[in-house]
Each structure stands twice: as C-alpha cells, then as structure tokens.
Design an enzyme around this catalytic site. Structure first.
Site, PDB file in Angstrom:
ATOM      1  CB  SER A 140       9.071  98.894  40.423  1.00  0.00           C
ATOM      2  OG  SER A 140       8.876  98.365  39.122  1.00  0.00           O
ATOM      3  CE1 TYR A 152       6.941  95.034  43.145  1.00  0.00           C
ATOM      4  CE2 TYR A 152       6.719  95.953  40.935  1.00  0.00           C
ATOM      5  CZ  TYR A 152       7.513  95.600  42.010  1.00  0.00           C
ATOM      6  OH  TYR A 152       8.872  95.817  41.956  1.00  0.00           O
TER       7      TYR A 152
END
Length: 253
Positions: A140, A152
């Site tokens: 990401s 995350y």
C-alpha cells in the site's frame, strides 16, 4: 502486448474478491492456470465459477500451519509454481493506544508473515525446478508514508522492506520479487464503497483534495500492473514496489 503467461501456474492469496479477484481474472485472460486462496469457501467457489479458475483453497491465512498445508495441497495439485501473488490483507484496530497488542500480531500475520512464509515456500520450489519465477507482493502507499490504521501501516511497511531484501537474495536463482503499492481503490466489497454510501459528500471532497487524478483507482488498474510485473516483460525490475495510485502518494520514493 503478449506477456508470455500462457500455461504459467499462478497462486493468488486473498483472491476471492476485490483486487485479488481482478488479478486472477487478468491472469486467466492471459491463458495462465490460476488458483486462489482465501478463508471463505462460498466466495471462493463463486469466483472460481465466474472466472473459470483452475482451483481454489480455503485457509485461514493468519495461521502458519494452515498456510503451509494450503501450499502443500496446491503443489500436489499443480506440481509447480511459476508466480505467487501475496495479496491477502486487511486492517484492524484504531490508534496505537486504543489497539490491543493482539491486533498488532493479527495484522502482521495476515499482511506480512503470510507473505514471508509463502514467498519462502514458493522460492524453494522455484529453485528446485531450476526455473525462473516471480513473486509480487501487494502492499500500500501507506507502507511508505503515514496513513491508514497503525497496524496496517506497520505491516505494509514491513512488506515493502521484505520485498527489497528478498528480491536481492533470490535474483541469483532467477526469481524476481517485486511489489505493488495501491492507493485508494474502489470496488463493491471494499471500505471505500461503504464510506461513499455513508457520506458521499465527504468522500467526494477527499477525492478532490487527495487524489490528483480526480477519481478512485480500479481493481483492474492494479491487476494490469501486477500481471506486467510478474511477466518476463519486466525482467530487469527487481526489488521495486510500484505505486499504482493516481498520484495520491506524498512520497518522493
């Protein structure tokens, strides 16, 4: 462009929906033999039928033993692996002080350790067969800069670091390891779709202010980048993590 992927054997984790499903679709269109792994058997079977995939595997990808068993079954079925796409991922928790340590462990298992373990297993088989191979890790833009939930963000940063270090280690064996760092991608089962339904005006402002391209990305746009990186057309790309984000990232790197 002919990517030379016909009859290549592909394993994609988190492949039953969203970005993983789109990746499976594009590989299948290139003539590859495609298997996907995820937790829910119903969604797996539905995707298999829709995309005419070659196999599906139900496994809890946060569990080391289940990951190993899934990969062993995959090898028994196909006899080899040419391309691994580590796409399984997700976010949990809130701020650091509000998030139990257990959730940090869970996020690392799903987003990071699953990729490490399966990459090691795949590379071992690729070496054994003395053939070239490719591994693509889906991270990401929030692995490069602050953003998203802390669990995350941490796990995706670790994945980007692993991508480079493992790439340098196995390229001598003809195995290329690279990554894709998506920005905000819109699809029916994703968080952005839910947020649009909850507050469309707020999300429209977000797109206008944060994404230079002026729209969300699509799963197909990510999938096209993955399939190129996995192919021999990207033969001199090693250890890179490519932003696919419409200019959203604030990082220079």
């Amino acid at each position: 462009m002919e990517l030379g992927l016909k009859d290549k054997v592909i394993l994609i984790t988190g492949g039953s929906k969203g970005i993983g499903r789109a990746i499976a679709k594009v590989f299948k269109e290139e003539g590859a033999r495609v298997a996907i792994a995820a937790r829910g058997i119903e969604a797996l079977e539905h995707t298999k039928q829709q995309l005419e995939l070659d196999a599906v595997y139900s496994a809890d990808l946060t569990n080391e033993k289940e990951r190993a068993e899934m990969f062993s079954t995959f090898l028994n079925d196909f006899g080899k692996i040419d391309i691994l796409v580590n796409n399984a991922g997700g976010s949990n928790g809130a701020g650091t002080m509000e998030t139990d340590l257990e959730l940090f462990h869970e996020a690392m298992e799903l987003n990071y350790f699953s990729a490490v373990q399966l990459s090691k297993l795949a590379a071992e088989e690729m070496k054994k067969n003395q053939s070239s191979g490719s591994i693509v890790n889906i991270s990401s833009i929030f692995g490069r800069e602050s953003g998203g939930k802390v669990t995350y963000n941490n796990a995706k940063a670790a994945m980007i670091s692993f991508t480079k270090s493992f790439a340098d280690e196995v390229i001598k064996d003809g195995i290329r390891v690279n990554g894709i760092a998506p920005g905000s991608i819109l699809h029916p089962t994703g968080n952005w779709q839910k947020r649009i339904e909850e507050n469309p005006e707020k999300i429209n402002r977000f797109v206008e202010e944060q994404i230079p391209a002026g729209r969300f990305g699509t799963t197909e746009e990510v999938a096209n980048a993955v399939v190129f990186l996995a192919s021999e057309k990207a033969s001199w790309i090693v250890g890179a993590t490519l932003n696919v984000d419409g200019g959203q990232s604030k990082s220079n790197f």
